[in-house]
Motif scaffolding. Structure first.
Motif, mmCIF file in Angstrom:
data_model
loop_
_atom_site.group_PDB
_atom_site.id
_atom_site.type_symbol
_atom_site.label_atom_id
_atom_site.label_comp_id
_atom_site.label_asym_id
_atom_site.label_seq_id
_atom_site.Cartn_x
_atom_site.Cartn_y
_atom_site.Cartn_z
ATOM 1 N N CYS A 1 -48.228 16.330 14.759
ATOM 2 C CA CYS A 1 -48.100 15.336 15.836
ATOM 3 C C CYS A 1 -48.382 16.007 17.175
ATOM 4 N N GLY A 2 -48.926 15.245 18.079
ATOM 5 C CA GLY A 2 -49.235 15.810 19.386
ATOM 6 C C GLY A 2 -47.996 15.945 20.260
ATOM 7 N N ASP A 3 -48.191 16.630 21.413
ATOM 8 C CA ASP A 3 -47.084 16.847 22.328
ATOM 9 C C ASP A 3 -46.637 15.564 23.016
ATOM 10 N N ASP A 4 -47.472 14.478 22.893
ATOM 11 C CA ASP A 4 -47.123 13.240 23.585
ATOM 12 C C ASP A 4 -46.180 12.347 22.769
ATOM 13 N N LEU A 5 -45.736 12.804 21.594
ATOM 14 C CA LEU A 5 -44.816 11.982 20.793
ATOM 15 C C LEU A 5 -43.489 11.796 21.529
ATOM 16 N N ILE A 6 -42.937 12.875 22.060
ATOM 17 C CA ILE A 6 -41.704 12.807 22.838
ATOM 18 C C ILE A 6 -42.022 13.287 24.246
ATOM 19 N N THR A 7 -41.831 12.418 25.203
ATOM 20 C CA THR A 7 -42.125 12.797 26.588
ATOM 21 C C THR A 7 -40.858 12.725 27.421
ATOM 22 N N THR A 8 -40.855 13.540 28.482
ATOM 23 C CA THR A 8 -39.713 13.533 29.407
ATOM 24 C C THR A 8 -39.967 12.495 30.490
ATOM 25 N N VAL A 9 -39.054 11.512 30.581
ATOM 26 C CA VAL A 9 -39.151 10.446 31.585
ATOM 27 C C VAL A 9 -37.748 10.274 32.189
ATOM 28 N N HIS A 10 -37.639 10.384 33.484
ATOM 29 C CA HIS A 10 -36.322 10.264 34.129
ATOM 30 C C HIS A 10 -35.679 8.909 33.785
ATOM 31 N N PRO A 11 -34.396 8.879 33.401
ATOM 32 C CA PRO A 11 -33.413 9.984 33.395
ATOM 33 C C PRO A 11 -33.206 10.603 32.021
ATOM 34 N N GLY A 12 -34.258 10.571 31.129
ATOM 35 C CA GLY A 12 -34.070 11.138 29.803
ATOM 36 C C GLY A 12 -35.381 11.377 29.106
ATOM 37 N N TYR A 13 -35.507 10.821 27.883
ATOM 38 C CA TYR A 13 -36.692 11.065 27.058
ATOM 39 C C TYR A 13 -37.139 9.753 26.429
ATOM 40 N N GLN A 14 -38.442 9.771 25.972
ATOM 41 C CA GLN A 14 -39.003 8.571 25.348
ATOM 42 C C GLN A 14 -39.817 8.962 24.138
ATOM 43 N N LEU A 15 -39.625 8.227 23.024
ATOM 44 C CA LEU A 15 -40.426 8.403 21.807
ATOM 45 C C LEU A 15 -41.560 7.390 21.854
ATOM 46 N N ASN A 16 -42.802 7.868 21.842
ATOM 47 C CA ASN A 16 -43.976 7.013 22.011
ATOM 48 C C ASN A 16 -44.583 6.685 20.647
ATOM 49 N N SER A 17 -44.902 5.389 20.445
ATOM 50 C CA SER A 17 -45.378 4.955 19.127
ATOM 51 C C SER A 17 -46.899 5.015 18.992
ATOM 52 N N ALA A 18 -47.618 5.188 20.104
ATOM 53 C CA ALA A 18 -49.088 5.142 20.038
ATOM 54 C C ALA A 18 -49.618 6.187 19.064
ATOM 55 N N GLY A 19 -50.382 5.702 18.069
ATOM 56 C CA GLY A 19 -50.981 6.616 17.092
ATOM 57 C C GLY A 19 -50.037 7.060 16.009
ATOM 58 N N HIS A 20 -48.855 6.539 15.965
ATOM 59 C CA HIS A 20 -47.852 6.977 14.970
ATOM 60 C C HIS A 20 -47.240 5.770 14.264
ATOM 61 N N ARG A 21 -46.814 5.979 13.034
ATOM 62 C CA ARG A 21 -46.149 4.917 12.273
ATOM 63 C C ARG A 21 -44.633 5.095 12.434
ATOM 64 N N ILE A 22 -43.976 4.082 13.008
ATOM 65 C CA ILE A 22 -42.518 4.096 13.168
ATOM 66 C C ILE A 22 -41.975 2.895 12.406
ATOM 67 N N ASP A 23 -41.166 3.162 11.400
ATOM 68 C CA ASP A 23 -40.723 2.116 10.474
ATOM 69 C C ASP A 23 -40.091 0.915 11.187
ATOM 70 N N LEU A 24 -39.305 1.172 12.238
ATOM 71 C CA LEU A 24 -38.629 0.077 12.924
ATOM 72 C C LEU A 24 -39.635 -0.913 13.510
ATOM 73 N N LEU A 25 -40.734 -0.374 14.078
ATOM 74 C CA LEU A 25 -41.748 -1.257 14.657
ATOM 75 C C LEU A 25 -42.533 -1.974 13.557
ATOM 76 N N VAL A 26 -42.791 -1.256 12.445
ATOM 77 C CA VAL A 26 -43.470 -1.905 11.311
ATOM 78 C C VAL A 26 -42.615 -3.063 10.798
ATOM 79 N N LEU A 27 -41.319 -2.828 10.695
ATOM 80 C CA LEU A 27 -40.398 -3.876 10.225
ATOM 81 C C LEU A 27 -40.460 -5.088 11.153
ATOM 82 N N GLN A 28 -40.378 -4.830 12.457
ATOM 83 C CA GLN A 28 -40.438 -5.945 13.400
ATOM 84 C C GLN A 28 -41.730 -6.752 13.241
#
Length: 974
Positions: free
Chosen positions: A48-75
């Motif tokens: 996975c690339g370095d853009d999967l988890i990015t630092t965004v104030h005031p914490g962190y963000q998990l980015n779904s672009a280009g990745h399969r995330i079960d919760l989003l598939v379920l939705q």
């Protein structure tokens, strides 16, 4: 936390809270950074690339672009399935749900602890079950019955209380030809529902069960292929927006089988009416006795209006009246509320006042609902109140909390017990309705034994529901025993006794003592003076304690009586608990002395009221029971209108006579009866008179009390003469006369002789009546009983009239009026003026007669003397008839007939009937006249009134034979 909120910023504070649950180490933020770095390294190693988890104030963000995330598939799959259902594409929708369910490979987030993560795991498990049920519905519509049975049987075993899954499984089994299995599936579900919840299955399952039993054709699939299955939306929450938390919603589940309270709900609804930001919040204060359903109403109403408060729905149990936990402090509640509103733990002030300021600042401009349940007092609530009008607060408690009404304009909702119909309805919502409907009288009795208190009703209903072999009468029989009732209603977690005990333990010793002693008295309610007598304190102190018991919901005000005094009542279950505490905490001597003081107090006031009513201590004899010394001014205030005092205390006096008799206080019982007879006679409380006589007679006979027995027998004879069933009066009156003569009681003998004289007259023996009246008048003069002397002189006047000697009658009548004037205007005034009017009418002084009868009518109307009013109307009607005013007489006599009918006095009704017959004949209504006279004859014969019966016969004879009847026939059976 990152996977649960893809494409959203999760703050470091949120991660710290989720991991360490409010008690983070000093290095918490550093550890979070280390963990995120570790995650990036793991993902990088997997390509996975370095853009999967990015630092965004005031914490962190998990980015779904280009990745399969079960919760989003379920939705995505759920949304597509719901769209397919809406478009009628049943097979496509089923395929989407199948793919969604394949995403699960075991419990979500298994082994990870922490409140937030566990909540999300539970929510996703709910989504899985909903998907499985939705797929089963679709497969059922597609005719795949066996597939549905295979997929749902295990799910129903795992979660047996999910009624929707069980409903689908039963339909699949039935459609697959497995009717017996479908019924067994229902029986197993019902058993578990009753055992674990104490509740019957829901209406949908019950209806399906009935349909299967009937082989309802509606269960068969429609011809032409299955329609798209109508499915509710899957409760899948959207991912939270960046940097946000879920809306705080702490409301507990809604109350099952909630019943009634329409007026109270409408009162709370008024809190929603437009309020400006600068106004205080709308505050509803729900108060009531333990178990009356305060929390139930608060939670039910909160769920009804939750959509009106999108920013927060906060709830807390303040444990203000909890038997096991200390009251929750405002500081602890504020800490919880502030964290829910997004304040990091380390930013919550230590000072309670500062926490309140921050809390109100956060809610400013927001629409929030706050439910503060089980509050002890206003001081506990005040720091938890929002500061603006866009918010709404519901407080429940047992104290009136006047400060909330004074400072914030709180609306108080005082909950009472349920009305009878709603109480039975609540039972029917928990117990299968057919069991309740099978015996409505016993169902109503069960509700009354539970005091129509929602908690007690739910406990009783749960017991019935959990024991199908119990009938409603069986449980009624168990609860009817007062010694067992609280035990029956205090089993399991919900205990009526425990709720009462919490309030009782918080009472000051003097209030607790009054609470216990009130339950010793059989009276249905009390006023302040009775409470003061029970615990031997001043009236002001008794009033203070009563009001305190009302404030803490251990006593209720039933209203104001005819004398203007408040009346206080203990509900039955609260009285049972109070008796338990009295038996445990008070010695037998204490209880006895307290009860005797109250009973002697009733005798003191009743004796004084009788004296005021008769203008002296007339028309009765007294016993030797000690009186309670009461303040003279209090006695005057209580008996300013003596009959109104008797009326206000009627049920209490009847109960006191019964209780005194039961306790062996025979002297008190018969004396109190004698004082109260004036009420029974005047207001025609014949059943109360009879019951009180029976109780007092049994007590005096058991004690060998000849004087008391004679007094009660004389009263009993009066009662039968009063009802005009004169044949029943002779035996008790003759026995009373004999006993009075045996013990040398001259006043009592005079009373018995007078009553026997009245009996003689009614039975048509004027000579015996005259002799007895002459004897009685001398006896009354000897003992100084002016009231009875006037009464007997009036009867002597009537006797002379009966013998056709109006001049002699006039002399007696004038003497009677003169004696009556010496004692003021009393009930005797009406009697002697009535006799005087009869004499004047016979002397054809009709105007004078009518004037005297108007005096009678004024006196009896003021006293609400029904029988006296009937006689006054009868006298007016007869006088009008003699003056040739037949139409006016007929109208007056109809009023008299209505009054005597309400008094249940057959001879008086017969006399009015004779007069009505004469009036009808004078108006030329011969048919009506004959009908009236025949009916009157029947009544007079039943009452043994021979003289009046002869008059009826004469009037009938004067009409001549009816059509088709031979002359000289048996007219009216006379």
């Amino acid at each position: 936390m990152l996977l649960l909120s893809p494409d959203s910023v999760v703050s470091v504070d949120a991660m710290v809270e989720a991991v360490w649950q409010g008690v983070p180490p000093a290095t918490a933020r550093t550890q979070v950074a280390i963990c995120v770095a570790g995650l990036r390294k793991v993902f990088r190693a997997e390509g996975c690339g370095d853009d999967l988890i990015t630092t965004v104030h005031p914490g962190y963000q998990l980015n779904s672009a280009g990745h399969r995330i079960d919760l989003l598939v379920l939705q995505d799959l759920v949304q597509r399935a719901e769209q397919a259902v809406g478009g009628g594409r049943t097979a496509e929708a089923a395929a989407c749900y199948e793919r969604a369910l394949e995403l699960w490979r075991g419990p979500v987030l298994e082994g990870i602890t922490g409140r937030q993560v566990e909540d999300e795991a539970a929510r996703l498990e709910e989504v899985r079950m909903c998907c499985q049920e939705a797929l089963a519905e679709l497969n059922l519509a597609l005719g795949r019955n066996l597939e549905v049975i295979g997929s749902l049987a295990a799910a129903v075993r795992e979660q047996p209380l999910r009624e929707r899954a069980r409903h689908i499984l039963m339909r699949a089994q039935y459609l697959a030809g497995r009717r017996a299995e479908a019924l067994e599936t229902f029986r197993e579900g019902r058993r578990q529902s009753v055992e674990e919840l104490g509740l019957e299955p829901g209406a949908a399952l019950l209806q399906l069960h009935d349909a299967i039993l009937r082989d309802d054709p509606a269960l068969a699939p429609p011809e032409g292929g299955p329609p798209p299955a109508p499915l509710p939306a899957i409760p899948l929450p959207p991912a939270p927006a960046a940097g946000s938390r879920p809306t705080p919603s702490f409301l507990p589940p809604n109350v099952p089988a909630f019943t009634g309270r329409a007026a109270e709900t409408a009162t709370l609804d008024r809190l929603l009416e437009g309020r400006a930001e600068e106004q205080p919040p709308g505050i509803g204060l729900i108060t009531g006795v333990p178990g009356v359903g305060k929390t139930g109403l608060a939670v039910h109403w909160a769920h009804r209006v939750a959509a009106r408060f999108p920013d927060a729905r906060l709830y807390v149990d303040l444990c203000g009246h909890d038997g096991t936990r200390e009251p929750t402090t405002a500081a602890d509640v504020l800490s919880r509320f502030l964290r829910a509103l997004g304040v990091p733990s380390e930013q919550i002030p230590a000072d309670t006042g500062e926490r309140t300021e921050l809390y109100r600042s956060l809610l400013a401009g927001r629409r929030a609902l706050v439910v503060l349940d089980n509050a002890r007092d206003a001081a506990q609530v005040d720091p938890l109140l929002p500061g603006t009008g866009q918010c709404c607060v519901i407080v429940t408690g047992r104290q009136p909390m006047e400060q909330l009404m004074l400072r914030y304009g709180a609306v108080r909702v005082q909950l009472g017990v349920l009305p009878p119909g709603e109480a039975v309805e609540l039972l029917g919502r928990i117990v299968p309705e057919d069991r309740i409907a099978a015996d409505p009288e016993q169902a109503e009795r069960l509700a009354e034994l539970c005091d129509r208190l929602p908690l007690a009703l739910r406990i009783a209903a749960a017991r019935l529901a959990s024991k199908p072999h119990w009938s409603v009468p069986h449980l009624v029989a168990r609860l009817a025993d007062e010694r067992r009732r609280l035990d029956e209603l205090s089993q399991g977690e919900s205990q009526v006794r425990a709720g009462f005990a919490v309030s009782y333990r918080q009472l000051a010793p003097d209030a607790a003592r009054l609470y216990r002693r009130l339950a010793l008295l059989a009276a249905p309610d009390v006023t302040v003076w009775t409470a003061a007598a029970l615990i031997d304190v001043h009236l002001f102190e008794a009033e203070r304690l009563l009001e305190h018991l009302v404030d803490v919901q251990l006593l209720e005000v039933t209203g104001t009586d005819g004398t203007g005094r408040l009346r206080f009542r203990q509900q039955n279950l609260l009285a049972l608990f109070a008796r338990e505490r009295a038996a445990a905490e008070d010695g037998e001597d204490e209880r006895t002395q307290s009860l005797h003081r109250a009973l002697r107090g009733y005798l003191t006031v009743a004796e004084h009221a009788h004296r005021v009513e008769y203008g002296g201590d007339f028309a009765l004899i007294h016993g030797s029971a000690p009186r309670l010394e009461l303040d003279a001014l209090l006695l005057e205030e209580l008996t300013a209108d003596p009959l109104e005092w008797f009326e206000a205390e009627r049920l209490s006096l009847v109960a006191a006579i019964e209780q005194a008799a039961r306790l062996g206080l025979d002297e008190l019982a018969w004396d109190l009866l004698g004082c109260t007879v004036v009420l029974f006679r005047t207001r025609a409380y014949l059943d109360d008179w009879q019951d009180s006589c029976d109780r007092a007679l049994a007590a005096t006979r058991a004690a060998g009390n000849l004087r008391g027995e004679a007094a009660v027998l004389e009263s009993l004879g009066e009662r039968w003469i009063g009802t005009q069933y004169v044949s029943a009066a002779a035996e008790p009156l003759l026995r009373a006369q004999a006993l009075f003569e045996q013990i040398g009681e001259e006043h009592g003998r005079a009373l018995a002789v007078r009553s026997l004289a009245v009996l003689d007259r009614v039975q048509g023996d004027p000579a015996s009546a005259g002799a007895r009246l002459t004897e009685a008048v001398e006896l009354f003069r000897a003992v100084g009983d002016l009231s009875c002397e006037a009464h007997v002189l009036g009867f002597l006047a009537q006797g002379e009239l009966d013998l056709g000697r109006p001049d002699a009658a006039l002399a007696y009548a004038e003497q009677a009026v003169a004696v009556a004037r010496r004692i003021g205007e009393t009930g005797v005034t009406a009697q002697v003026h009535f006799r005087y009017a009869r004499v004047l009418s016979e002397l054809e002084r009709f105007a004078d007669a009518e004037r005297e009868l108007q005096v009678v009518l004024r006196v009896v109307t003021a006293r609400r003397d029904l029988l006296g009013s009937a006689h006054a109307r009868l006298g007016l009607g007869e006088t009008m008839l003699r003056r040739g005013r037949a139409a006016e007489a007929h109208a007056e006599l109809l009023i008299a007939l209505d009054l005597v009918g309400r008094c249940r006095t057959v001879v008086a009704e017969g006399r009015v009937g004779v007069a009505l017959g004469r009036a009808a004949a004078a108006l030329g209504r011969t048919g009506e006249a004959r009908e009236r006279l025949n009916r009157a004859a029947e009544l007079l014969r039943a009452g043994g009134a021979e003289r009046d019966l002869e008059l009826a016969a004469q009037e009938l004879a004067a009409l001549g034979p009816a059509a088709g009847e031979a002359p000289g026939g048996d007219i009216g059976g006379v």
